[in-house]
Write a protein that holds these residues in place. Structure first.
Motif, PDB file in Angstrom:
ATOM      1  N   TYR A  11       0.352  -1.569   0.015  1.00 15.59           N
ATOM      2  CA  TYR A  11      -0.199   0.156   0.014  1.00 15.59           C
ATOM      3  C   TYR A  11       0.699   1.558  -0.481  1.00 15.59           C
ATOM      4  O   TYR A  11       2.222   1.418   0.258  1.00 15.59           O
ATOM      5  CB  TYR A  11      -0.747  -0.090   1.299  1.00 15.59           C
TER       6      TYR A  11
ATOM      7  N   LEU B 257       0.311   5.773  -0.836  1.00 16.82           N
ATOM      8  CA  LEU B 257      -0.332   6.856  -0.310  1.00 16.82           C
ATOM      9  C   LEU B 257       0.439   7.752  -0.350  1.00 16.82           C
ATOM     10  O   LEU B 257       1.187   8.597   0.465  1.00 16.82           O
ATOM     11  CB  LEU B 257      -1.456   7.109   1.755  1.00 16.82           C
TER      12      LEU B 257
ATOM     13  N   GLY C 125      -1.745   9.865   8.104  1.00 16.94           N
ATOM     14  CA  GLY C 125      -2.240  10.088   9.132  1.00 16.94           C
ATOM     15  C   GLY C 125      -3.832  11.012   9.699  1.00 16.94           C
ATOM     16  O   GLY C 125      -3.683  10.765  10.276  1.00 16.94           O
TER      17      GLY C 125
ATOM     18  N   GLY D 132      -5.617   8.056   8.841  1.00  8.24           N
ATOM     19  CA  GLY D 132      -6.646   7.315   8.811  1.00  8.24           C
ATOM     20  C   GLY D 132      -6.901   6.148   7.504  1.00  8.24           C
ATOM     21  O   GLY D 132      -7.789   4.988   7.946  1.00  8.24           O
TER      22      GLY D 132
ATOM     23  N   THR E  12      -5.575   2.593   6.750  1.00  8.67           N
ATOM     24  CA  THR E  12      -6.088   1.644   8.001  1.00  8.67           C
ATOM     25  C   THR E  12      -7.544   0.749   6.994  1.00  8.67           C
ATOM     26  O   THR E  12      -8.460   0.297   7.146  1.00  8.67           O
ATOM     27  CB  THR E  12      -6.205   1.522   9.185  1.00  8.67           C
TER      28      THR E  12
ATOM     29  N   ASN F 194       9.997   2.252   9.037  1.00 13.58           N
ATOM     30  CA  ASN F 194       8.278   2.318   8.602  1.00 13.58           C
ATOM     31  C   ASN F 194       7.752   2.993   9.933  1.00 13.58           C
ATOM     32  O   ASN F 194       6.731   1.393   9.117  1.00 13.58           O
ATOM     33  CB  ASN F 194       8.460   1.752   7.115  1.00 13.58           C
TER      34      ASN F 194
ATOM     35  N   LYS G 105      -2.336  -1.990  13.388  1.00 13.26           N
ATOM     36  CA  LYS G 105      -3.675  -1.682  13.788  1.00 13.26           C
ATOM     37  C   LYS G 105      -5.369  -2.889  13.828  1.00 13.26           C
ATOM     38  O   LYS G 105      -5.643  -3.071  13.820  1.00 13.26           O
ATOM     39  CB  LYS G 105      -4.071  -0.351  13.889  1.00 13.26           C
TER      40      LYS G 105
HETATM   41  C1  LIG Z   1       2.633   4.087   5.582  1.00 13.96           C
HETATM   42  C2  LIG Z   1       1.290   4.546   4.575  1.00 13.96           C
HETATM   43  C3  LIG Z   1       0.635   4.192   3.677  1.00 13.96           C
HETATM   44  C4  LIG Z   1       0.086   5.094   6.281  1.00 13.96           C
HETATM   45  O1  LIG Z   1      -0.971   5.814   5.736  1.00 13.96           O
HETATM   46  P1  LIG Z   1      -1.983   6.366   6.824  1.00 13.96           P
HETATM   47  O2  LIG Z   1      -3.317   6.240   6.424  1.00 13.96           O
HETATM   48  O3  LIG Z   1      -0.996   7.541   6.957  1.00 13.96           O
HETATM   49  O4  LIG Z   1      -2.114   5.631   7.704  1.00 13.96           O
HETATM   50  P2  LIG Z   1      -3.260   5.289   9.311  1.00 13.96           P
HETATM   51  O5  LIG Z   1      -3.384   6.654   8.989  1.00 13.96           O
HETATM   52  O6  LIG Z   1      -4.167   4.636   8.752  1.00 13.96           O
HETATM   53  O7  LIG Z   1      -2.572   5.311  10.273  1.00 13.96           O
HETATM   54  C5  LIG Z   1      -0.865   5.626  10.359  1.00 13.96           C
HETATM   55  C6  LIG Z   1      -0.293   5.356  11.598  1.00 13.96           C
HETATM   56  O8  LIG Z   1       1.203   6.008  12.033  1.00 13.96           O
HETATM   57  C7  LIG Z   1       1.103   6.568  12.998  1.00 13.96           C
HETATM   58  N1  LIG Z   1       2.365   7.333  12.608  1.00 13.96           N
HETATM   59  C8  LIG Z   1       2.300   8.941  12.887  1.00 13.96           C
HETATM   60  N2  LIG Z   1       3.194   9.528  11.894  1.00 13.96           N
HETATM   61  C9  LIG Z   1       4.202   8.766  12.838  1.00 13.96           C
HETATM   62  C10 LIG Z   1       5.171   8.204  12.966  1.00 13.96           C
HETATM   63  N3  LIG Z   1       6.319   9.182  12.971  1.00 13.96           N
HETATM   64  N4  LIG Z   1       5.967   7.347  14.035  1.00 13.96           N
HETATM   65  C11 LIG Z   1       5.001   6.324  13.865  1.00 13.96           C
HETATM   66  N5  LIG Z   1       4.032   6.387  13.871  1.00 13.96           N
HETATM   67  C12 LIG Z   1       3.032   7.185  13.418  1.00 13.96           C
HETATM   68  C13 LIG Z   1      -0.325   7.147  13.028  1.00 13.96           C
HETATM   69  O9  LIG Z   1      -0.583   7.493  14.539  1.00 13.96           O
HETATM   70  C14 LIG Z   1      -1.504   6.088  12.542  1.00 13.96           C
HETATM   71  O10 LIG Z   1      -1.225   5.506  13.888  1.00 13.96           O
HETATM   72  P3  LIG Z   1      -2.610   5.263  15.057  1.00 13.96           P
HETATM   73  O11 LIG Z   1      -3.638   5.527  14.154  1.00 13.96           O
HETATM   74  O12 LIG Z   1      -2.675   3.834  16.099  1.00 13.96           O
HETATM   75  O13 LIG Z   1      -2.012   7.097  15.548  1.00 13.96           O
HETATM   76  C15 LIG Z   1       1.146   6.060   4.898  1.00 13.96           C
HETATM   77  O14 LIG Z   1       2.255   6.390   5.661  1.00 13.96           O
HETATM   78  C16 LIG Z   1       2.840   6.272   3.698  1.00 13.96           C
HETATM   79  O15 LIG Z   1       2.004   5.935   2.389  1.00 13.96           O
HETATM   80  N6  LIG Z   1       3.761   5.893   3.514  1.00 13.96           N
HETATM   81  C17 LIG Z   1       4.416   5.844   1.883  1.00 13.96           C
HETATM   82  C18 LIG Z   1       4.768   4.325   1.393  1.00 13.96           C
HETATM   83  C19 LIG Z   1       5.229   2.472   1.771  1.00 13.96           C
HETATM   84  O16 LIG Z   1       6.010   2.624   3.128  1.00 13.96           O
HETATM   85  N7  LIG Z   1       3.793   2.046   2.340  1.00 13.96           N
HETATM   86  C20 LIG Z   1       4.265   0.775   2.680  1.00 13.96           C
HETATM   87  C21 LIG Z   1       5.750  -0.543   2.839  1.00 13.96           C
HETATM   88  S1  LIG Z   1       5.966  -1.889   3.566  1.00 13.96           S
END
Ligand SMILES: CC(C)(COP(=O)(O)OP(=O)(O)OC[C@H]1O[C@@H](n2cnc3c(N)ncnc32)[C@H](O)[C@@H]1OP(=O)(O)O)[C@@H](O)C(=O)NCCC(=O)NCCS
Length: 188
Positions: free
Chosen positions: A103, A105, A111, A113, A116, A147, A156
């Protein structure tokens, strides 16, 4: 060979999101997504340099579905249909009844959700019964240590951490440890 010409691509509904097929109309959005260094920091993909590469990725996503080795959805906001990311499965192994989750985004949407919500909607949907690809028992995911956002998403959703494969990946000129996560689907 197009094994799925008769299978409709399954659309998944989530409270704020609609997950549907990635088509040629999405090449521009896919190009933008995979040119952003934040998105690719923990990815084996190099930043795209031209639109042709994005078109190839779109075709590869479609080929996975046609060959029954995976499926990749566009994550779209319901309110304006904008593609804000992608999610799906690859390396779908019918004999082992397992597949790999991936996945990504656009950073401006992190941030909230959304990742998830999208994966949760897939897990709760009926797609595993609808796709005539055999039963699925295990979904695995791998992260590169550091990551934390991605690992938060997996935890989660109920994925369990299973260990670290040392230097299991090699890209961008160096080895990468890969942290393994798994989710078992109870009824299969
Ligand atoms: C991984 C990714 C898809 C997450 O998307 P997202 O919509 O932000 O995810 P969510 O909002 O559902 O959840 C993010 C969680 O990370 C937490 N988070 C945010 N910043 C953070 C940080 N700096 N360190 C740790 N956790 C963090 C949030 O608090 C949230 O958890 P919580 O709901 O328990 O508080 C996005 O960051 C992304 O596209 N990253 C780049 C691509 C990638 O790494 N893909 C996965 C490869 S394995």
């Amino acid at each position: 060979m197009d094994k799925n010409s008769h299978i409709k691509f399954p659309v998944v509904d989530a409270p704020r999101l609609r997950l549907d097929e990635i088509t040629d109309k999405d090449v521009k959005a896919i190009h933008k997504l995979f040119t952003l260094p934040e998105v690719l920091e923990y990815h084996d993909l190099e930043c795209l340099t031209d639109r042709e590469q994005a078109a190839d990725i779109v075709h590869e996503f479609r080929a996975r579905f046609d060959e029954r080795t995976g499926i990749r959805w566009a994550i779209r906001l319901k309110k304006d249909s904008r593609l804000i990311g992608t999610v799906g499965f690859k390396s779908w192994d019918r004999e082992m009844r397992s597949t790999e989750l991936g996945y990504d985004l656009l950073p401006e949407y992190w941030g909230n959700g959304y990742a998830t919500e999208a994966i949760n909607a897939i897990l709760k949907s009926t797609i595993f019964n609808e796709l005539p690809w055999g039963a699925l028992h295990r979904i695995q995911a791998e992260t590169i240590p550091g990551n934390s956002r991605s690992e938060s998403v997996l935890r989660k959703l109920g994925f369990k951490e299973e260990g670290l494969r040392r230097d299991a990946g090699y890209w961008k000129g160096r080895y990468h440890d890969l942290r393994c996560f798994g989710l078992l689907i109870k009824n299969a």
